[in-house]
Write a protein that holds these residues in place. Structure first.
Motif, PDB file in Angstrom:
ATOM      1  N   LYS A 122       3.541   2.704  -0.306  1.00  0.00           N
ATOM      2  CA  LYS A 122       4.715   3.335   0.248  1.00  0.00           C
ATOM      3  C   LYS A 122       5.915   2.903  -0.487  1.00  0.00           C
ATOM      4  CE  LYS A 122       4.892   0.910   4.350  1.00  0.00           C
ATOM      5  NZ  LYS A 122       5.997   0.065   4.703  1.00  0.00           N
ATOM      6  N   THR A 123       7.023   3.483  -0.410  1.00  0.00           N
ATOM      7  CA  THR A 123       8.310   3.253  -0.965  1.00  0.00           C
ATOM      8  C   THR A 123       9.468   3.462   0.028  1.00  0.00           C
ATOM      9  OG1 THR A 123       8.979   5.243  -1.915  1.00  0.00           O
ATOM     10  CG2 THR A 123       7.500   3.776  -3.343  1.00  0.00           C
ATOM     11  N   ALA A 124      10.467   3.126  -0.447  1.00  0.00           N
ATOM     12  CA  ALA A 124      11.453   3.337   0.595  1.00  0.00           C
ATOM     13  C   ALA A 124      11.874   5.125   0.591  1.00  0.00           C
ATOM     14  CB  ALA A 124      12.993   2.615   0.071  1.00  0.00           C
ATOM     15  N   TYR A 125      11.178   5.738  -0.189  1.00  0.00           N
ATOM     16  CA  TYR A 125      11.579   7.338  -0.326  1.00  0.00           C
ATOM     17  C   TYR A 125      10.325   8.136   0.194  1.00  0.00           C
ATOM     18  CZ  TYR A 125      15.196   5.346  -3.136  1.00  0.00           C
ATOM     19  OH  TYR A 125      16.443   4.860  -3.663  1.00  0.00           O
ATOM     20  N   ARG A 126       9.159   7.557   0.239  1.00  0.00           N
ATOM     21  CA  ARG A 126       7.848   8.089   0.733  1.00  0.00           C
ATOM     22  C   ARG A 126       6.845   7.417   1.038  1.00  0.00           C
ATOM     23  NH1 ARG A 126       4.426   6.536  -3.005  1.00  0.00           N
ATOM     24  NH2 ARG A 126       4.774   5.914  -5.114  1.00  0.00           N
ATOM     25  N   PRO A 127       6.051   7.893   1.729  1.00  0.00           N
ATOM     26  CA  PRO A 127       4.696   7.059   2.130  1.00  0.00           C
ATOM     27  C   PRO A 127       3.641   6.987   0.840  1.00  0.00           C
ATOM     28  CG  PRO A 127       4.456   9.400   3.139  1.00  0.00           C
ATOM     29  CD  PRO A 127       5.737   9.505   2.337  1.00  0.00           C
ATOM     30  N   ALA A 128       2.738   6.363   1.083  1.00  0.00           N
ATOM     31  CA  ALA A 128       1.836   5.807   0.024  1.00  0.00           C
ATOM     32  C   ALA A 128       1.268   7.470  -0.230  1.00  0.00           C
ATOM     33  CB  ALA A 128       0.659   5.170   0.464  1.00  0.00           C
ATOM     34  N   VAL A 129       1.047   7.588  -1.546  1.00  0.00           N
ATOM     35  CA  VAL A 129       0.570   8.984  -1.830  1.00  0.00           C
ATOM     36  C   VAL A 129      -1.168   8.867  -1.689  1.00  0.00           C
ATOM     37  CG1 VAL A 129       0.265  10.874  -3.498  1.00  0.00           C
ATOM     38  CG2 VAL A 129       2.483   9.604  -2.987  1.00  0.00           C
ATOM     39  N   PRO A 147     -10.319  16.153   0.983  1.00  0.00           N
ATOM     40  CA  PRO A 147      -9.674  16.228   2.355  1.00  0.00           C
ATOM     41  C   PRO A 147      -8.519  14.888   2.639  1.00  0.00           C
ATOM     42  CG  PRO A 147     -12.229  16.043   2.396  1.00  0.00           C
ATOM     43  CD  PRO A 147     -11.720  15.873   0.796  1.00  0.00           C
ATOM     44  N   GLY A 148      -9.087  13.746   1.882  1.00  0.00           N
ATOM     45  CA  GLY A 148      -7.939  12.558   2.191  1.00  0.00           C
ATOM     46  C   GLY A 148      -6.578  12.904   1.424  1.00  0.00           C
ATOM     47  N   MET A 149      -6.769  13.453   0.144  1.00  0.00           N
ATOM     48  CA  MET A 149      -5.488  13.925  -0.626  1.00  0.00           C
ATOM     49  C   MET A 149      -4.502  14.818   0.079  1.00  0.00           C
ATOM     50  SD  MET A 149      -4.879  11.590  -2.676  1.00  0.00           S
ATOM     51  CE  MET A 149      -3.504  12.328  -3.402  1.00  0.00           C
ATOM     52  N   GLN A 161       0.055  16.391   2.660  1.00  0.00           N
ATOM     53  CA  GLN A 161       0.793  17.119   3.890  1.00  0.00           C
ATOM     54  C   GLN A 161       1.848  15.951   4.554  1.00  0.00           C
ATOM     55  OE1 GLN A 161       0.521  20.488   4.928  1.00  0.00           O
ATOM     56  NE2 GLN A 161       2.254  19.761   5.815  1.00  0.00           N
ATOM     57  N   ALA A 162       1.137  14.715   4.608  1.00  0.00           N
ATOM     58  CA  ALA A 162       2.130  13.550   5.130  1.00  0.00           C
ATOM     59  C   ALA A 162       3.496  13.308   4.486  1.00  0.00           C
ATOM     60  CB  ALA A 162       1.303  12.409   5.482  1.00  0.00           C
ATOM     61  N   ASP A 203       6.494   2.167   7.404  1.00  0.00           N
ATOM     62  CA  ASP A 203       8.016   1.619   7.667  1.00  0.00           C
ATOM     63  C   ASP A 203       8.619   2.346   7.006  1.00  0.00           C
ATOM     64  OD1 ASP A 203       6.466  -0.596   9.004  1.00  0.00           O
ATOM     65  OD2 ASP A 203       6.524  -1.892   7.073  1.00  0.00           O
ATOM     66  N   GLY A 204       8.442   3.605   7.098  1.00  0.00           N
ATOM     67  CA  GLY A 204       9.545   4.439   6.437  1.00  0.00           C
ATOM     68  C   GLY A 204      10.939   4.875   6.936  1.00  0.00           C
TER      69      GLY A 204
END
Length: 175
Positions: free
Chosen positions: A93-100, A145-147, A152-153, A170-171
């Motif tokens: 994850k980054t400051a701008y997005r969750p883990a892809v 399904p995982g992706m 969507q998240a 920690d977004g």
């Protein structure tokens, strides 16, 4: 199988997801037909179809990752190992997005990246159908399904970055 989102990024992502779905449907038809036939030709068709489907699925996900890198992260890697670096960029994850890429799919994506490299360089040599069937099942049962859940998240996060973070995320939070 689209991601529900009004954001322009997801119009492109949903196009790639439709391509993935189409590739998987074609492969599924050939797998089913292979079970009904024992000819050498059907085995050759199965090998070619599975190889192409796995190649196309990985390539579509890579395009999704490139769009996310360009639009959200501020750029994608370059250089000789950019494909591998792109996967590494999508993992945390980054400051701008969750883990892809979900944690449990890291190794699967590395494996698919490697398979695509082998597929592109096979030049007519036989690919191992049992290995490809295993990869196909993993893509169908785990990757897609995982992706979908992960994308969507990401959409939910981008639409409202002040929504309470998921467990372990920690977004951004409301001030």
């Amino acid at each position: 199988m689209p991601v529900s989102s009004p954001l322009p990024l997801f119009i492109r992502i949903n196009d790639y997801l439709e391509r993935i779905e189409y590739s998987m449907q074609k492969a599924e038809k050939i797998i089913a037909a292979e079970g009904e036939s024992s000819s050498d030709l059907s085995g050759i068709i199965l090998e070619a179809t599975l190889g192409r489907a796995l190649h196309d699925v990985y390539s579509a996900y890579e395009k999704i990752f490139e769009d996310i890198a360009d639009e959200i992260d501020g750029g994608k890697p370059n250089g000789d190992a950019w494909h591998q670096k792109l996967l590494q960029q999508m993992r945390p994850k980054t400051a701008y997005r969750p883990a892809v890429i979900p944690q449990d799919l890291h190794a699967t994506f590395d494996d698919l990246r490697g398979f695509r490299h082998v597929y592109r360089g096979s030049y007519g040599s036989d690919l191992r159908v049992p290995d490809m069937l295993s990869k196909y099942a993993s893509v169908r049962d785990d990757v897609i399904p995982g992706m979908l859940e992960s994308l969507q998240a990401l959409s939910n996060h981008l639409e409202d970055p002040f929504v309470a973070p998921e467990e372990g995320d920690d977004g951004p939070s409301k001030p």
